[in-house]
Design a protein around this motif. Structure first.
Motif, PDB file in Angstrom:
ATOM      1  N   THR A 138       0.800  -1.234   0.000  1.00  0.00           N
ATOM      2  CA  THR A 138       0.000   0.000   0.000  1.00  0.00           C
ATOM      3  C   THR A 138       0.831   1.281   0.000  1.00  0.00           C
ATOM      4  N   THR A 139       2.134   1.158   0.220  1.00  0.00           N
ATOM      5  CA  THR A 139       2.987   2.358   0.227  1.00  0.00           C
ATOM      6  C   THR A 139       4.059   2.340  -0.847  1.00  0.00           C
ATOM      7  N   GLY A 140       4.458   1.142  -1.297  1.00  0.00           N
ATOM      8  CA  GLY A 140       5.527   1.049  -2.287  1.00  0.00           C
ATOM      9  C   GLY A 140       6.910   1.187  -1.682  1.00  0.00           C
ATOM     10  N   LEU A 141       7.033   1.115  -0.356  1.00  0.00           N
ATOM     11  CA  LEU A 141       8.346   1.204   0.276  1.00  0.00           C
ATOM     12  C   LEU A 141       9.206  -0.003  -0.086  1.00  0.00           C
ATOM     13  N   ARG A 142      10.509   0.197  -0.060  1.00  0.00           N
ATOM     14  CA  ARG A 142      11.450  -0.905  -0.229  1.00  0.00           C
ATOM     15  C   ARG A 142      11.445  -1.747   1.049  1.00  0.00           C
ATOM     16  N   SER A 143      11.721  -3.022   0.914  1.00  0.00           N
ATOM     17  CA  SER A 143      11.754  -3.919   2.071  1.00  0.00           C
ATOM     18  C   SER A 143      12.725  -3.421   3.128  1.00  0.00           C
ATOM     19  N   SER A 144      13.904  -2.951   2.703  1.00  0.00           N
ATOM     20  CA  SER A 144      14.918  -2.475   3.657  1.00  0.00           C
ATOM     21  C   SER A 144      14.445  -1.234   4.398  1.00  0.00           C
ATOM     22  N   SER A 185      14.917   9.581  -1.545  1.00  0.00           N
ATOM     23  CA  SER A 185      14.279   8.495  -0.797  1.00  0.00           C
ATOM     24  C   SER A 185      13.922   8.916   0.622  1.00  0.00           C
ATOM     25  N   ASN A 186      14.510  10.035   1.094  1.00  0.00           N
ATOM     26  CA  ASN A 186      14.055  10.625   2.351  1.00  0.00           C
ATOM     27  C   ASN A 186      12.714  11.298   2.076  1.00  0.00           C
ATOM     28  N   ARG A 187      11.642  10.766   2.623  1.00  0.00           N
ATOM     29  CA  ARG A 187      10.334  11.276   2.243  1.00  0.00           C
ATOM     30  C   ARG A 187       9.301  11.016   3.336  1.00  0.00           C
ATOM     31  N   ILE A 188       8.230  11.771   3.274  1.00  0.00           N
ATOM     32  CA  ILE A 188       7.077  11.552   4.148  1.00  0.00           C
ATOM     33  C   ILE A 188       5.886  11.274   3.245  1.00  0.00           C
ATOM     34  N   ILE A 189       5.234  10.163   3.467  1.00  0.00           N
ATOM     35  CA  ILE A 189       4.102   9.802   2.609  1.00  0.00           C
ATOM     36  C   ILE A 189       2.855   9.541   3.453  1.00  0.00           C
ATOM     37  N   MET A 190       1.722   9.674   2.814  1.00  0.00           N
ATOM     38  CA  MET A 190       0.444   9.416   3.475  1.00  0.00           C
ATOM     39  C   MET A 190       0.184   7.912   3.531  1.00  0.00           C
ATOM     40  N   ILE A 191      -0.476   7.492   4.599  1.00  0.00           N
ATOM     41  CA  ILE A 191      -0.906   6.092   4.693  1.00  0.00           C
ATOM     42  C   ILE A 191      -2.426   6.054   4.812  1.00  0.00           C
ATOM     43  N   ASP A 192      -3.022   5.032   4.237  1.00  0.00           N
ATOM     44  CA  ASP A 192      -4.482   4.946   4.266  1.00  0.00           C
ATOM     45  C   ASP A 192      -4.971   4.534   5.656  1.00  0.00           C
ATOM     46  N   ARG A 267       7.380  10.230  -6.207  1.00  0.00           N
ATOM     47  CA  ARG A 267       7.686  10.732  -4.861  1.00  0.00           C
ATOM     48  C   ARG A 267       7.427   9.657  -3.804  1.00  0.00           C
ATOM     49  N   ARG A 268       6.333   8.916  -3.949  1.00  0.00           N
ATOM     50  CA  ARG A 268       6.023   7.850  -2.988  1.00  0.00           C
ATOM     51  C   ARG A 268       7.088   6.753  -3.016  1.00  0.00           C
ATOM     52  N   LEU A 269       7.573   6.439  -4.222  1.00  0.00           N
ATOM     53  CA  LEU A 269       8.572   5.381  -4.355  1.00  0.00           C
ATOM     54  C   LEU A 269       9.965   5.845  -3.939  1.00  0.00           C
ATOM     55  N   GLY A 270      10.168   7.164  -3.879  1.00  0.00           N
ATOM     56  CA  GLY A 270      11.477   7.681  -3.495  1.00  0.00           C
ATOM     57  C   GLY A 270      12.473   7.666  -4.631  1.00  0.00           C
ATOM     58  N   HIS A 271      11.981   7.760  -5.874  1.00  0.00           N
ATOM     59  CA  HIS A 271      12.881   7.819  -7.025  1.00  0.00           C
ATOM     60  C   HIS A 271      13.555   9.182  -7.094  1.00  0.00           C
ATOM     61  N   ALA A 272      14.767   9.201  -7.640  1.00  0.00           N
ATOM     62  CA  ALA A 272      15.531  10.454  -7.716  1.00  0.00           C
ATOM     63  C   ALA A 272      14.831  11.470  -8.608  1.00  0.00           C
ATOM     64  N   HIS A 273      14.163  10.988  -9.661  1.00  0.00           N
ATOM     65  CA  HIS A 273      13.404  11.877 -10.546  1.00  0.00           C
ATOM     66  C   HIS A 273      12.353  11.063 -11.293  1.00  0.00           C
ATOM     67  N   THR A 274      11.404  11.740 -11.902  1.00  0.00           N
ATOM     68  CA  THR A 274      10.279  11.051 -12.559  1.00  0.00           C
ATOM     69  C   THR A 274      10.726  10.223 -13.751  1.00  0.00           C
ATOM     70  N   GLY A 275      11.892  10.568 -14.335  1.00  0.00           N
ATOM     71  CA  GLY A 275      12.389   9.811 -15.487  1.00  0.00           C
ATOM     72  C   GLY A 275      12.625   8.352 -15.143  1.00  0.00           C
ATOM     73  N   ILE A 276      13.059   8.086 -13.914  1.00  0.00           N
ATOM     74  CA  ILE A 276      13.280   6.700 -13.482  1.00  0.00           C
ATOM     75  C   ILE A 276      11.947   5.955 -13.439  1.00  0.00           C
ATOM     76  N   THR A 277      10.948   6.604 -12.878  1.00  0.00           N
ATOM     77  CA  THR A 277       9.613   5.993 -12.778  1.00  0.00           C
ATOM     78  C   THR A 277       9.056   5.713 -14.167  1.00  0.00           C
ATOM     79  N   GLU A 278       9.193   6.681 -15.052  1.00  0.00           N
ATOM     80  CA  GLU A 278       8.687   6.519 -16.420  1.00  0.00           C
ATOM     81  C   GLU A 278       9.406   5.393 -17.142  1.00  0.00           C
ATOM     82  N   ASN A 279      10.722   5.272 -16.920  1.00  0.00           N
ATOM     83  CA  ASN A 279      11.501   4.247 -17.591  1.00  0.00           C
ATOM     84  C   ASN A 279      11.088   2.848 -17.134  1.00  0.00           C
TER      85      ASN A 279
END
Length: 306
Positions: A138-144, A185-192, A267-279
């Motif tokens: 539900t958040t997309g966080l990495r296991s670590s 990857s340092n981020r604050i995200i909403m949780i349901d 932003r939720r995934l903590g990618h450095a930029h949107t290009g990574i997500t798009e790729n």
């Protein structure tokens, strides 16, 4: 010096620049790839020519995934760069041949839909494992990142979760708290609300609110936490076995199918930029574009019939 000698020198320097886990994975992968292609490793680096590298690239393409092939070749470029820096060679031939490599692409397979996920969850018996998997899904966080969470990282009042560290742990009691993967990857995200209530239930049952959320005797769980459980649950649910990391991809994919903007997902995934997500998820974005065109064609066709 042989390529093997320079490779060992490179990884010795690489070890002090990256996290222990990243170093171990990269070195293991590099030498595993060369296991059945040792002839180039044993060559003097000054004797390696264009034909050697073309043959090696073909070997990579034929025997490994696109991502692995690209990753190994990038490491090779850096190793040749080191050889150039210490004046063993005058020219980085591997870098000059960069255009011969395949373009790096990602193939995300076996995406878990919400229906499949909650079917899998029925067969997860332990409450902490259920919440652990649900948190990733539900958040997309990495296991670590999830295994490094402490109760102080959860803001129950504002329904947010703070990601500010990760953990490397192969054995209970032996662990290393590390920085997150990238600055973004340092981020604050909403949780349901449902996930938040599950976390509250887990906190109410915990011995100390200073502990890691997912712990054993106060220590963070290992990288293998829940791997066997999810495999067994998938088999019982008659669903293709999926990995824990794939739940992160599934989170992103499910959001894309709900038309959540790429910037929000990134932003939720903590990618450095949107290009990574798009790729990574470009195949889904293209599919959405096709749907838009189909809808426009449908509208145009019906408008002509008015």
């Amino acid at each position: 010096m042989t390529l093997k000698d320079i490779s060992n020198m490179y990884f010795k320097a690489y070890k002090v620049r990256v996290r222990k886990n990243s170093y171990q994975k990269s070195k293991y992968l590099y030498f595993r790839v060369f296991k059945n292609y040792s002839k180039i490793l044993e060559k003097q680096i000054t004797d390696i020519d264009e034909n050697d590298l073309i043959n090696f690239q073909n070997y990579l393409k034929e025997n490994f995934s696109n991502n692995t092939a690209c990753r190994i070749y990038y490491i090779l470029i850096n190793i040749f760069e080191l050889a150039k820096k210490i004046k063993l060679i005058n020219f980085n031939i591997a870098k000059a041949m960069k255009s011969l490599k395949l373009n790096r692409t990602y193939k995300i397979k076996n995406i878990v839909t919400e229906e499949k996920f909650y079917n899998i969850l029925k067969y997860i018996e332990k409450i902490n494992e259920r919440i652990y998997l649900e948190l990733i899904f539900t958040t997309g966080l990495r296991s670590s990142e999830v295994r490094a969470l402490k109760w102080e990282d959860i803001d129950f009042k504002n329904s947010t979760l703070s990601v500010n560290k990760s953990v490397q742990c192969q054995k209970i009691g032996e662990y290393e708290i590390c920085d997150v993967k990238t600055k973004s990857s340092n981020r604050i995200i909403m949780i349901d609300r449902i996930t938040l209530s599950l976390l509250q239930k887990l906190k109410d049952e915990s011995i100390s609110d200073k502990d890691f959320i997912f712990n054993k005797n106060g220590f963070p769980m290992t990288i293998n936490f829940c791997r066997y459980s999810i495999k067994r649950a998938c088999e019982k649910a008659n669903i293709q076995v999926t990995s824990i990391h794939n739940l992160r991809h599934s989170h992103a994919t499910n959001m894309l199918t709900k038309n959540v903007p790429v910037a929000v997902i990134s932003r939720r995934l903590g990618h450095a930029h949107t290009g990574i997500t798009e790729n990574i998820y470009i195949h889904l974005i293209v599919t959405d574009d096709i749907k838009v065109i189909e809808q426009q064609q449908y509208r145009a066709k019906n408008s002509l019939n008015v």
